[in-house]
Design a protein around this motif. Structure first.
Motif, short mmCIF file in Angstrom:
data_model
loop_
_atom_site.label_atom_id
_atom_site.label_comp_id
_atom_site.label_asym_id
_atom_site.label_seq_id
_atom_site.Cartn_x
_atom_site.Cartn_y
_atom_site.Cartn_z
N GLY A 230 -47.18 -19.35 99.77
CA GLY A 230 -47.15 -19.07 101.21
C GLY A 230 -47.84 -17.78 101.59
O GLY A 230 -48.56 -17.17 100.80
N ARG A 231 -47.60 -17.37 102.83
CA ARG A 231 -48.21 -16.14 103.35
C ARG A 231 -47.21 -15.01 103.15
O ARG A 231 -46.17 -14.97 103.81
CB ARG A 231 -48.57 -16.32 104.81
N VAL A 232 -47.54 -14.12 102.25
CA VAL A 232 -46.58 -13.10 101.85
C VAL A 232 -47.13 -11.70 102.10
O VAL A 232 -48.29 -11.42 101.80
CB VAL A 232 -46.22 -13.27 100.35
N GLY A 233 -46.32 -10.84 102.66
CA GLY A 233 -46.71 -9.46 102.91
C GLY A 233 -46.10 -8.53 101.87
O GLY A 233 -45.04 -8.82 101.33
N LEU A 234 -46.79 -7.43 101.60
CA LEU A 234 -46.28 -6.44 100.65
C LEU A 234 -46.10 -5.12 101.36
O LEU A 234 -47.00 -4.61 102.03
CB LEU A 234 -47.26 -6.27 99.49
N LEU A 235 -44.91 -4.57 101.23
CA LEU A 235 -44.64 -3.21 101.71
C LEU A 235 -44.62 -2.33 100.46
O LEU A 235 -43.66 -2.33 99.70
CB LEU A 235 -43.29 -3.16 102.42
N ALA A 236 -45.72 -1.59 100.25
CA ALA A 236 -45.84 -0.77 99.04
C ALA A 236 -45.51 0.68 99.38
O ALA A 236 -45.78 1.15 100.48
CB ALA A 236 -47.25 -0.88 98.48
N GLN A 237 -44.92 1.38 98.44
CA GLN A 237 -44.64 2.80 98.66
C GLN A 237 -45.92 3.60 98.49
O GLN A 237 -46.17 4.54 99.23
CB GLN A 237 -43.58 3.30 97.66
N LEU A 238 -46.72 3.23 97.48
CA LEU A 238 -47.90 4.00 97.10
C LEU A 238 -49.12 3.09 97.10
O LEU A 238 -48.98 1.86 97.06
CB LEU A 238 -47.70 4.59 95.70
N PRO A 239 -50.33 3.67 97.15
CA PRO A 239 -51.54 2.83 97.07
C PRO A 239 -51.44 1.90 95.86
O PRO A 239 -50.93 2.30 94.81
CB PRO A 239 -52.65 3.87 96.88
N THR A 240 -51.90 0.68 96.04
CA THR A 240 -51.66 -0.34 95.02
C THR A 240 -52.85 -1.27 94.86
O THR A 240 -53.64 -1.44 95.79
CB THR A 240 -50.42 -1.19 95.40
N HIS A 241 -52.97 -1.84 93.68
CA HIS A 241 -54.01 -2.85 93.43
C HIS A 241 -53.41 -4.25 93.40
O HIS A 241 -54.03 -5.19 92.93
CB HIS A 241 -54.74 -2.57 92.12
N ALA A 242 -52.18 -4.39 93.88
CA ALA A 242 -51.53 -5.71 93.85
C ALA A 242 -52.41 -6.74 94.56
O ALA A 242 -53.07 -6.44 95.54
CB ALA A 242 -50.17 -5.61 94.54
N GLU A 243 -52.37 -7.96 94.03
CA GLU A 243 -53.25 -9.01 94.56
C GLU A 243 -52.46 -10.22 95.04
O GLU A 243 -51.32 -10.42 94.63
CB GLU A 243 -54.22 -9.46 93.46
N GLY A 244 -53.12 -11.00 95.89
CA GLY A 244 -52.56 -12.28 96.31
C GLY A 244 -51.71 -12.19 97.58
O GLY A 244 -51.13 -13.18 98.00
N PHE A 245 -51.67 -11.01 98.19
CA PHE A 245 -50.86 -10.87 99.40
C PHE A 245 -51.71 -11.07 100.66
O PHE A 245 -52.87 -10.70 100.69
CB PHE A 245 -50.21 -9.48 99.43
N THR A 246 -51.11 -11.65 101.67
CA THR A 246 -51.79 -11.86 102.94
C THR A 246 -52.02 -10.52 103.64
O THR A 246 -53.03 -10.32 104.30
CB THR A 246 -50.95 -12.78 103.85
#
Ligand code: TXA
Ligand code: MG
Length: 305
Positions: A230-246
């Motif tokens: 699905g369409r998923v959001g990420l609330l990150a504390q710090l700059p991130t290279h996480a992938e696959g988020f809308t």
């Protein structure tokens, strides 16, 4: 407007407040109406300066005097024995009152000009994320308030820390003033009250400060997280290279916890506006302001509590 019983939304250093003359019960009643707020929920009374404390509270407690001198103006609400002259609707009939002196110059100027203490909750519908800009207030409550004063984005971004001195000192809500600072000032460890069925502070309600989109707190760093279906959001504390988020919101591009706190509610609100299926939130260490940030995230994450 305040003297005529109107409602004025105003900036504070924590979040925007929705103010009314604390000595005008009809005006205060309108706050509950506009917020759709349960009436068991007492309001914080805002003063222009600590010297006005006698107006609303019994201030003979030396700990209150000391804490007021040290932390006001600032993000600390003290729960003290109330003055009987204060209308019951402000305190929901409790024999205590929550009181603080906000640090934002516009708030203090407004209260001083009104010539009366202002009863003010955060300027959001009950249970939703608190507003940290005037635009948030206009969007949420726009037509129902008489005036929105724009004082720019809130610098602290989390509600005040609520400390009860009505009995043994206890933190009713972690907030913008770190617990460590209060413990240092009082010289005693301070317990944090657990969520209660019929709460002293709705900030204690398990599900509060909530997004409409389901929110889940990650077990660790965002890099390791998988977005999933699905369409998923990420609330990150710090700059991130996480992938696959809308969509990704980074709370502290500069790595400072103060920045994360100041940006938390606006970031939640932006993610909540995207029609996502889910928001994943990266946790932060629970020291200093991190305690209040995690408190708000947990309450936003609690479903159907
Ligand atoms: O930073 C803040 O505190 C913001 C700004 C506008 O000052 N205000 C705020 O108000 O967060 P509100 O109404 O959203 O949250 C106030 C909390 C509520 O959870 C209420 O139950 C608690 O303070 N409270 C107020 N008076 C109290 C009392 N006498 N005893 C226990 N809790 C009290
Ligand atoms: Mg609130």
């Amino acid at each position: 407007m305040l003297q005529r019983g109107g409602l004025v939304a105003f900036p504070t250093e924590t979040v925007y407040g929705l103010g009314a003359d604390a000595f005008n019960p009809r005006a205060v009643a309108r706050i509950f109406e506009v917020k759709a707020r349960p009436s068991f929920d007492p309001l914080i009374v805002h003063l222009a300066e600590a010297a006005s404390l006698d107006w609303v509270a019994v201030s003979d407690d030396p700990r209150a005097v000391e804490l007021a001198a040290r932390f006001w103006p600032g993000p600390l609400t003290l729960v003290l024995k109330r003055r009987p002259e204060l209308p019951d609707i402000v305190t929901s009939g409790l024999d205590t009152v929550g009181v603080r002196v906000p640090a934002h110059p516009a708030a203090r100027a407004l209260i001083a000009a009104a010539g009366t203490p202002l009863a003010a909750p955060s300027a959001n519908p009950f249970g939703y994320v608190s507003p940290t800009t005037a635009a948030h207030v206009a969007e949420l409550l726009g037509a129902t308030v008489d005036l929105v004063l724009d004082g720019g984005p809130c610098q602290v971004g989390l509600e005040s820390t609520i400390l009860s001195l009505a009995g043994d000192p206890v933190i009713l809500r972690p907030g913008g003033l770190p617990r460590e600072a209060l413990e240092e000032a009082l010289g005693v460890p301070l317990p944090v009250a657990a969520a209660a069925e019929r709460p002293l502070a709705p900030g204690q309600l398990e599900r509060h400060y909530a997004t409409r989109t389901p929110l889940v707190i990650l077990a660790g760093r965002a890099e390791r997280a998988t977005a999933g279906e699905g369409r998923v959001g990420l609330l990150a504390q710090l700059p991130t290279h996480a992938e696959g988020f809308t969509a990704i919101e980074v709370l502290a591009p500069d790595g400072a916890i103060e920045t994360a706190a100041a940006r938390l509610f606006a970031a939640l609100r932006r993610l909540d506006g995207l029609g996502l299926d889910r928001i994943l939130a990266e946790p932060c260490p629970e020291t200093g302001l991190g305690h209040a940030i995690m408190d708000r995230l947990r309450r936003a994450a609690a479903r159907d509590a």
